[in-house]
Design an enzyme around this catalytic site. Structure first.
Site, PDB file in Angstrom:
ATOM      1  N   ASP A   1       6.488   8.770  -0.476  1.00 39.03           N
ATOM      2  CA  ASP A   1       7.808   8.120  -0.113  1.00 39.03           C
ATOM      3  C   ASP A   1       8.688   8.233  -1.126  1.00 39.03           C
ATOM      4  OD1 ASP A   1       6.251   8.959   2.077  1.00 39.03           O
ATOM      5  OD2 ASP A   1       5.674   7.326   2.799  1.00 39.03           O
TER       6      ASP A   1
ATOM      7  N   LYS B   1       4.092   7.148  -9.225  1.00 40.31           N
ATOM      8  CA  LYS B   1       2.886   5.755  -9.211  1.00 40.31           C
ATOM      9  C   LYS B   1       2.287   5.879  -7.856  1.00 40.31           C
ATOM     10  CE  LYS B   1       3.673   2.904  -6.031  1.00 40.31           C
ATOM     11  NZ  LYS B   1       3.806   2.192  -4.790  1.00 40.31           N
ATOM     12  N   THR B   2       0.698   5.857  -7.369  1.00 37.82           N
ATOM     13  CA  THR B   2      -0.672   5.517  -6.472  1.00 37.82           C
ATOM     14  C   THR B   2      -1.507   5.353  -7.174  1.00 37.82           C
ATOM     15  OG1 THR B   2      -1.015   6.709  -4.376  1.00 37.82           O
ATOM     16  CG2 THR B   2       0.063   8.213  -5.773  1.00 37.82           C
ATOM     17  N   ILE B   3      -2.886   5.067  -7.348  1.00 38.73           N
ATOM     18  CA  ILE B   3      -3.809   4.519  -7.144  1.00 38.73           C
ATOM     19  C   ILE B   3      -4.463   5.852  -6.363  1.00 38.73           C
ATOM     20  CG2 ILE B   3      -3.719   2.601  -7.696  1.00 38.73           C
ATOM     21  CD1 ILE B   3      -5.364   1.873  -5.398  1.00 38.73           C
ATOM     22  N   ASP B   4      -3.972   6.046  -5.464  1.00 37.75           N
ATOM     23  CA  ASP B   4      -4.273   7.363  -4.198  1.00 37.75           C
ATOM     24  C   ASP B   4      -4.526   8.935  -5.533  1.00 37.75           C
ATOM     25  OD1 ASP B   4      -4.924   5.740  -2.712  1.00 37.75           O
ATOM     26  OD2 ASP B   4      -3.372   6.629  -1.073  1.00 37.75           O
TER      27      ASP B   4
ATOM     28  N   GLU C   1     -11.099   6.493   2.501  1.00 40.35           N
ATOM     29  CA  GLU C   1     -10.925   6.163   3.705  1.00 40.35           C
ATOM     30  C   GLU C   1     -10.303   6.468   4.969  1.00 40.35           C
ATOM     31  OE1 GLU C   1      -7.345   2.350   3.858  1.00 40.35           O
ATOM     32  OE2 GLU C   1      -7.217   4.337   2.501  1.00 40.35           O
TER      33      GLU C   1
ATOM     34  N   ARG D   1       7.995  -2.028   1.169  1.00 42.06           N
ATOM     35  CA  ARG D   1       7.622  -1.691   1.915  1.00 42.06           C
ATOM     36  C   ARG D   1       9.487  -0.407   2.175  1.00 42.06           C
ATOM     37  NH1 ARG D   1       2.808   1.683   0.960  1.00 42.06           N
ATOM     38  NH2 ARG D   1       0.997   0.270   0.570  1.00 42.06           N
TER      39      ARG D   1
ATOM     40  N   TYR E   1     -32.163  -0.418   1.045  1.00 42.58           N
ATOM     41  CA  TYR E   1     -30.730  -0.685   1.357  1.00 42.58           C
ATOM     42  C   TYR E   1     -30.305   0.746   0.622  1.00 42.58           C
ATOM     43  CZ  TYR E   1     -31.572  -5.804   2.032  1.00 42.58           C
ATOM     44  OH  TYR E   1     -31.644  -7.041   2.084  1.00 42.58           O
TER      45      TYR E   1
ATOM     46  N   GLY F   1       3.252   0.360  -2.587  1.00 45.85           N
ATOM     47  CA  GLY F   1       1.431  -0.373  -3.026  1.00 45.85           C
ATOM     48  C   GLY F   1       1.545  -0.263  -4.866  1.00 45.85           C
TER      49      GLY F   1
ATOM     50  N   TYR G   1      -7.395  -3.049  -1.980  1.00 44.65           N
ATOM     51  CA  TYR G   1      -7.158  -3.507  -2.909  1.00 44.65           C
ATOM     52  C   TYR G   1      -7.482  -4.075  -4.122  1.00 44.65           C
ATOM     53  CZ  TYR G   1      -4.311  -4.152   1.430  1.00 44.65           C
ATOM     54  OH  TYR G   1      -3.541  -3.830   2.439  1.00 44.65           O
ATOM     55  N   GLU G   2      -9.000  -4.929  -3.696  1.00 45.99           N
ATOM     56  CA  GLU G   2      -9.828  -5.075  -5.097  1.00 45.99           C
ATOM     57  C   GLU G   2      -9.076  -4.014  -6.654  1.00 45.99           C
ATOM     58  OE1 GLU G   2     -12.260  -6.285  -1.598  1.00 45.99           O
ATOM     59  OE2 GLU G   2     -10.976  -4.049  -2.113  1.00 45.99           O
TER      60      GLU G   2
END
Length: 565
Positions: A198, A224-227, A333, A167, A265, A103, A438-439
């Site tokens: 991975d 690399k990973t935004i997570d 998530e 991927r 809200y 990703g 994805y934003e």
């Protein structure tokens, strides 16, 4: 009214061959970022030599990792240190390949820029090839030669569209053979794999395979990973995390102001991060929401879905007593993956779906254990349907498609209705659901990610030039000024453990989870009760590229480095 610029992309591929490579219209901000200066750590700007450390081991099961990587296991870490002699490597002209894998994450283009600039500065006459479409580009030998003109429009820009990603994995003997043929055809001296856990596991397997076959191509990984779950002591953070969290935090700050403005809200915000809750925790530290669920904590104390629902409901009731019928709730998530009873239900569903046809009469449910059947019936119908969706290629539930935030809204509504009937709740509740995903993956990288990625790429070039393989590019001391950052490489096998799959041990880079004893979680835990009842909302606003906040780094990294965020 803002103006825009037309940037014509160079390169030899036609638009049909390489998506997005024709002409791009850039905003003023994008255009200004093209020439944003990127400082390098001082060790990379002056003559250096590479010093090896002590023999490495593995994150777990070192004996098994040693069997799987007989040619690489035990490699020492490498550190770049100042040298009196000029030149960091040989005088040979190198042929290097680079691939984007998995990703997107903000900053990937700067890693490529860093590799290219290292070759221009320190190995003049070298060639850099970009494999198109991820690892499949290696196997199919689809590439483009990266030139200064080709790379320029992507400097400091978001996305992976310079060469695009994919991927695919290189894991079968036939696929390794294809990769070997490509390396030989292009006479590659080195390959840089830019990816997550991975992808870097795959990079190590490729390095092991090449060395075992006496192929000269060396392989270096890049984190690399935004997570944020690819990190260790030597690799303090993965690139993209800083930018993604700031993008999400701006959006969370916006809905906080909306909640306070309307006063009616509750915004339930699900954030990226299936395996770990780093993004959710970081965004909480940046914005101070009323409720934040951390998956690792849920798993550690073995909370049920009802426990989570009751916790949210209790806070809603307390806020209602104060006249606050609004709030913001952050959810990772992968939350349902952390709840033991849900994990058991999913495991049983996977087994049933793998071997049986699901009948409309529901007879298949009798194959569930009583506890799992009760939980399944307890869930809203929409979530039941999502749990029954087609599995991913590994046979797992596609967690990203399960709208956990909507499930929790419905479950809180049901519990609040009970409390209203009991006379213990008199407020009003309206839930609004959001998924920020994805934003955050392709935004313009922050100054930190831009500089960090450039240093990672430059370091990868230096490691390859020095004949290293099977390492991941590592840049440390990130809390200090850029000039003082440390640069080196860490053995990929040192990050690995094994999983038992289909009767065989399979190597995997061990994911870094949120540590409940770590400084970021402790800071959050010390404040969350106050945030729950009092409105301590912070709206960070958009990412800043100039000015006093432009070089700030995220709270998680600061706290892990021992600084006060």
């Amino acid at each position: 009214m803002s103006s825009s610029s037309v940037i014509y992309n160079g390169g030899k591929s036609s638009p049909a061959e390489t998506p997005g490579r024709f002409a791009s219209v850039y905003s003023e901000v994008q255009t200004s970022r093209l020439n944003h200066p990127l400082p390098l750590p001082s060790v990379l700007k002056n003559p250096f030599k590479i010093v090896d450390g002590s023999r490495s081991s593995a994150a777990g099961n070192p004996d098994e990792i040693a069997k799987l990587f007989p040619n690489l296991f035990g490699q020492p870490p490498a550190m770049l240190v100042p040298s009196d002699s000029a030149g960091s490597g040989s005088d040979q002209k190198l042929k290097i390949g680079v691939v984007l894998s998995g990703g997107q994450a903000p900053g990937g283009h700067n890693v490529i820029s860093g590799i290219f600039d290292y070759l221009q500065d320190c190995a003049k006459g070298s060639t850099l090839y970009g494999f198109r479409g991820g690892p499949a580009g290696i196997m199919k030998c689809k590439y483009v030669e990266l030139t200064s003109e080709f790379i320029y429009p992507y400097r400091n820009q978001g996305g992976f569209d310079m060469i695009c990603s994919g991927r695919d994995k290189i894991e079968t003997p036939e696929q390794f053979k294809q990769a070997e043929e490509t390396a030989l055809k292009l006479d590659l001296d080195g390959l840089v794999v830019i990816g997550g856990d991975d992808s870097n596991t795959n990079a190590c397997l490729l390095a092991e395979n090449f060395r075992g076959k006496n192929v000269k191509t060396h392989v270096i990984g890049c984190p690399k990973t935004i997570d944020g779950d690819l990190k260790c002591k030597e690799v303090p953070t993965s690139f993209g995390f800083d930018t993604a969290c700031k993008i999400y935090s701006e959006m969370i700050g916006n809905v906080m102001i909306d909640a306070r403005s309307t006063g009616k809200y509750y915004h339930f915000v699900r954030l990226m991060g299936r395996a770990a809750s780093h993004i959710t925790l970081e965004c909480a530290l940046q914005t101070h929401p009323n409720i934040t669920i951390i998956g690792e904590e849920v798993a550690a104390v073995k909370q049920t879905l009802k426990n989570v629902t009751d916790y949210i409901t209790d806070v809603v009731c307390k806020r209602g007593e104060l006249g606050y019928n609004y709030g913001v709730i952050l959810i990772p998530e992968g939350l349902i993956d952390f709840i033991p009873e849900v994990q058991q239900l999913i495991a049983e569903l996977n087994e049933i779906l793998a071997h049986d046809v699901v009948d409309e009469a529901g007879l298949w449910k009798k194959k569930l254990r009583n506890q799992s059947q009760q939980l399944f019936d307890f869930l809203p119908q929409a979530i039941q349907e999502q749990l029954m969706l087609e599995r991913d290629p590994h046979g797992n539930v596609q967690v990203a498609k399960i709208e956990t935030e909507k499930m929790l809204i419905q479950m809180v509504e049901t519990e609040l209705e009970k409390r209203k009937q009991e006379g213990t709740y008199k407020g009003q509740f309206k839930g609004q659901s959001h998924f920020f995903g994805y934003e955050g993956r392709c935004g313009l990288p922050t100054n930190f990610d831009s500089t960090y990625c450039y240093a990672l790429g430059y370091a990868a070039g230096a490691l390859l030039h020095s004949g290293k393989t099977g390492l991941i590019s590592s840049v440390g001391n990130l809390g200090a000024p850029v000039e003082e950052w440390t640069v080196g490489g860490t053995a990929l096998t040192a990050l690995m453990d094994v999983e038992r799959r289909h009767g065989k041990f399979k190597p995997v880079i061990k994911k870094a989870m949120v540590e409940l004893e770590g400084a970021p979680f402790r800071k959050f835990a010390s404040m969350r009760e106050e945030w729950a009842i009092k409105n301590r909302y912070i709206s960070p606003g958009p990412i800043q590229f100039i000015g006093p906040a432009s070089n700030d780094i995220n709270h998680t990294l600061l706290l892990e480095l021992g600084a006060q965020a």
